[in-house]
Design a protein around this motif. Sequence first.
Motif, short mmCIF file in Angstrom:
data_model
loop_
_atom_site.label_atom_id
_atom_site.label_comp_id
_atom_site.label_asym_id
_atom_site.label_seq_id
_atom_site.Cartn_x
_atom_site.Cartn_y
_atom_site.Cartn_z
N HIS A 207 9.11 -2.02 -0.57
CA HIS A 207 8.42 -0.96 0.01
C HIS A 207 7.75 -0.26 -1.16
O HIS A 207 8.16 0.03 -2.22
N PRO A 208 6.40 -0.07 -1.00
CA PRO A 208 5.70 0.82 -2.04
C PRO A 208 6.10 2.17 -2.17
O PRO A 208 6.86 2.86 -1.28
N ASP A 209 5.72 2.66 -3.19
CA ASP A 209 6.01 4.01 -3.53
C ASP A 209 5.46 5.09 -2.65
O ASP A 209 4.28 4.57 -2.11
N ASP A 210 6.16 6.07 -2.16
CA ASP A 210 5.45 7.25 -1.23
C ASP A 210 5.85 8.54 -1.75
O ASP A 210 7.07 9.00 -1.73
N VAL A 215 5.88 11.48 -9.16
CA VAL A 215 6.56 12.84 -8.78
C VAL A 215 7.55 13.18 -9.55
O VAL A 215 8.24 12.48 -10.03
N PHE A 216 7.36 14.31 -10.15
CA PHE A 216 8.19 15.27 -10.91
C PHE A 216 8.52 14.58 -12.35
O PHE A 216 9.62 14.16 -13.01
N GLY A 217 7.50 13.67 -12.66
CA GLY A 217 7.28 12.77 -13.74
C GLY A 217 8.17 11.65 -13.85
O GLY A 217 8.45 11.20 -15.10
N LEU A 218 8.68 11.24 -12.60
CA LEU A 218 9.69 9.84 -12.67
C LEU A 218 8.47 8.84 -12.78
O LEU A 218 7.33 8.90 -12.09
N PRO A 219 8.75 7.63 -13.20
CA PRO A 219 8.18 6.51 -13.22
C PRO A 219 7.86 5.70 -11.82
O PRO A 219 8.93 6.04 -11.05
N ARG A 220 6.65 5.53 -11.80
CA ARG A 220 6.46 4.79 -10.37
C ARG A 220 5.71 3.29 -10.64
O ARG A 220 4.76 3.39 -11.40
N ILE A 221 6.09 2.34 -9.91
CA ILE A 221 5.28 1.04 -10.30
C ILE A 221 4.96 0.34 -9.09
O ILE A 221 4.51 -0.93 -9.35
N MET A 222 4.95 0.74 -7.91
CA MET A 222 4.49 0.15 -6.81
C MET A 222 3.57 1.02 -6.11
O MET A 222 3.94 1.45 -4.98
N LYS A 223 2.53 1.42 -6.58
CA LYS A 223 1.41 2.26 -6.18
C LYS A 223 0.37 1.92 -5.62
O LYS A 223 -0.21 2.48 -4.79
N ASN A 224 -0.10 0.53 -5.99
CA ASN A 224 -1.47 0.26 -5.73
C ASN A 224 -1.36 -1.51 -5.57
O ASN A 224 -0.44 -2.02 -5.94
N THR A 243 6.74 -5.15 1.74
CA THR A 243 6.38 -4.47 3.02
C THR A 243 5.22 -3.91 2.73
O THR A 243 4.89 -2.93 1.88
N LEU A 244 4.29 -4.06 3.63
CA LEU A 244 2.90 -3.48 3.75
C LEU A 244 2.75 -2.10 4.22
O LEU A 244 3.14 -2.30 5.63
N CYS A 245 3.15 -1.01 3.51
CA CYS A 245 3.23 0.16 4.23
C CYS A 245 1.98 0.74 4.17
O CYS A 245 1.58 1.27 3.08
N SER A 246 1.34 0.91 5.47
CA SER A 246 -0.13 1.37 5.19
C SER A 246 -0.11 2.94 5.11
O SER A 246 -0.89 3.61 4.42
N GLY A 247 0.80 3.69 5.44
CA GLY A 247 1.01 5.09 5.34
C GLY A 247 1.30 5.45 3.77
O GLY A 247 0.78 6.35 3.34
N SER A 248 2.37 4.72 3.11
CA SER A 248 2.57 4.87 1.63
C SER A 248 1.41 4.67 0.76
O SER A 248 1.07 5.50 -0.01
N LEU A 249 0.77 3.28 1.03
CA LEU A 249 -0.47 2.96 0.28
C LEU A 249 -1.35 4.04 0.48
O LEU A 249 -2.36 4.29 -0.28
N ASN A 252 -2.91 7.43 -1.14
CA ASN A 252 -4.05 7.50 -2.03
C ASN A 252 -5.34 6.88 -1.78
O ASN A 252 -5.56 5.67 -1.14
N PRO A 253 -6.37 7.83 -1.46
CA PRO A 253 -7.40 7.22 -0.88
C PRO A 253 -8.26 6.19 -1.46
O PRO A 253 -9.14 5.29 -1.06
N ASP A 254 -7.85 6.00 -2.82
CA ASP A 254 -8.53 4.95 -3.90
C ASP A 254 -7.84 3.54 -3.25
O ASP A 254 -8.37 2.41 -3.42
N ASN A 255 -6.83 3.46 -2.58
CA ASN A 255 -6.11 2.03 -1.98
C ASN A 255 -6.97 1.76 -0.92
O ASN A 255 -6.91 2.09 0.04
N ASP A 256 -7.51 0.52 -1.06
CA ASP A 256 -8.34 -0.07 0.09
C ASP A 256 -7.41 -1.14 0.65
O ASP A 256 -6.98 -2.17 0.18
N ILE A 257 -6.63 -0.74 1.78
CA ILE A 257 -5.55 -1.36 2.37
C ILE A 257 -6.12 -2.84 2.98
O ILE A 257 -5.21 -3.68 2.73
#
Length: 356
Positions: A207-210, A215-224, A243-249, A252-257
């Motif tokens: 599942h992508p990051d949501d 957030v809070f300076g924590l690392p994120r590796i599934m953003k885009n 998991t293609l989660c359209s809401g999570s991806l 970020n408006p830069d993500n072209d789903i």
Amino acid sequence: MDMTMRWFGPGYDPVTLDKIRQVPGLKGVITTLYGKQPGDEWKKEELLALKKNVEDAGLKIAGIESINVHDSIKTAGKDRDMYIQRYIDSLKTTAAAGINLVCYNFMAVFDWTRSDLAKLRNDGASVMSYDEKIVSQINPDNMFDVMQEKAGGCLLPGWEPQRMAKIKELFEMYQDIDEDTLFKNLEYFLKAIMPECEKLKIKMAMHPDDPGWSVFGLPRIMKNKQDLLRLVNTINNPYNGITLCSGSLGTNPDNDIPDIIRSLKERIHFAHVRNVRHNGYRDFEESAHLSCDGSLDMYAIMKALYDIGFDGPLRPDHGRQIWDEVSVPGYGLYDRAIGLSYLSGIWEAIKKGSVC
Ligand code: DNO
């Protein structure tokens, strides 16, 4: 494509299977042994009892969301091999129950994050929302209390109280973990479980990051797209998917789903389809599923899924709270049923249109 709906299980979900069964076009439910902590053992009898519950209601379990990954695996703690073995054992239990799809995430400390669980809209419905200006004022140690208070007593998926009671300890575990280290730990985990997934024929669906940023300076590796491609290319095994989660991806408006869908193709094992409305920089709210209610083009998303030949389970995702329904925030029956019917309609139109 199999249309499904998430169900949190007996004792957790105010929405019953009897009601879910009446949603037209539904093929199954997505569920889990809710209440299990990351790293807990999954007993065969427990999963078989859940399965019986679902089958007695005339439905089937189409996938597990989620078997959560222990923080020792995410942070390369001294117990990680023991927890990986336990994860494999849970996968064996899952396969023994005839289930071949597992959704999971690799987010640090928190699963999805929102600043409001019941933002009032002009139509009188309420939705979950996120505003970075608010989040930046919150002490992360209190984030659980903030979320829980707004949940009106409902348990939130991914925000288990037992886990959040250890929030300080969790933050400490991640203090030296940057994105590269987190990714290396993910790679270690996947290398260990993939041979088992192949044997058991279990598809892993990350599942992508949501939201799709730190957030809070924590690392994120599934953003885009780049992160998701890195995941599937580093461990190039058909059972290693997303998991293609359209809401999570879509946070970020830069993500072209649609482009992400066409790039990930057959490595998409599961889809969460919902809409989101952008209000400003890192400021969004969830919306009804319809394209006209949010910022995403739902037709383009469904068309891309259709074009790649997506044949896994798909579920509507968070909806609005409408008609005075009391439920797990975002997981009421009513707006998800409306969303499901809308998505089924788009799918039918694409299918028939492409035959003519
Ligand atoms: C929120 C969900 C997430 C998701 C997990 C998957 O509503 O989409 O909690 O289930 O991130 O592991």
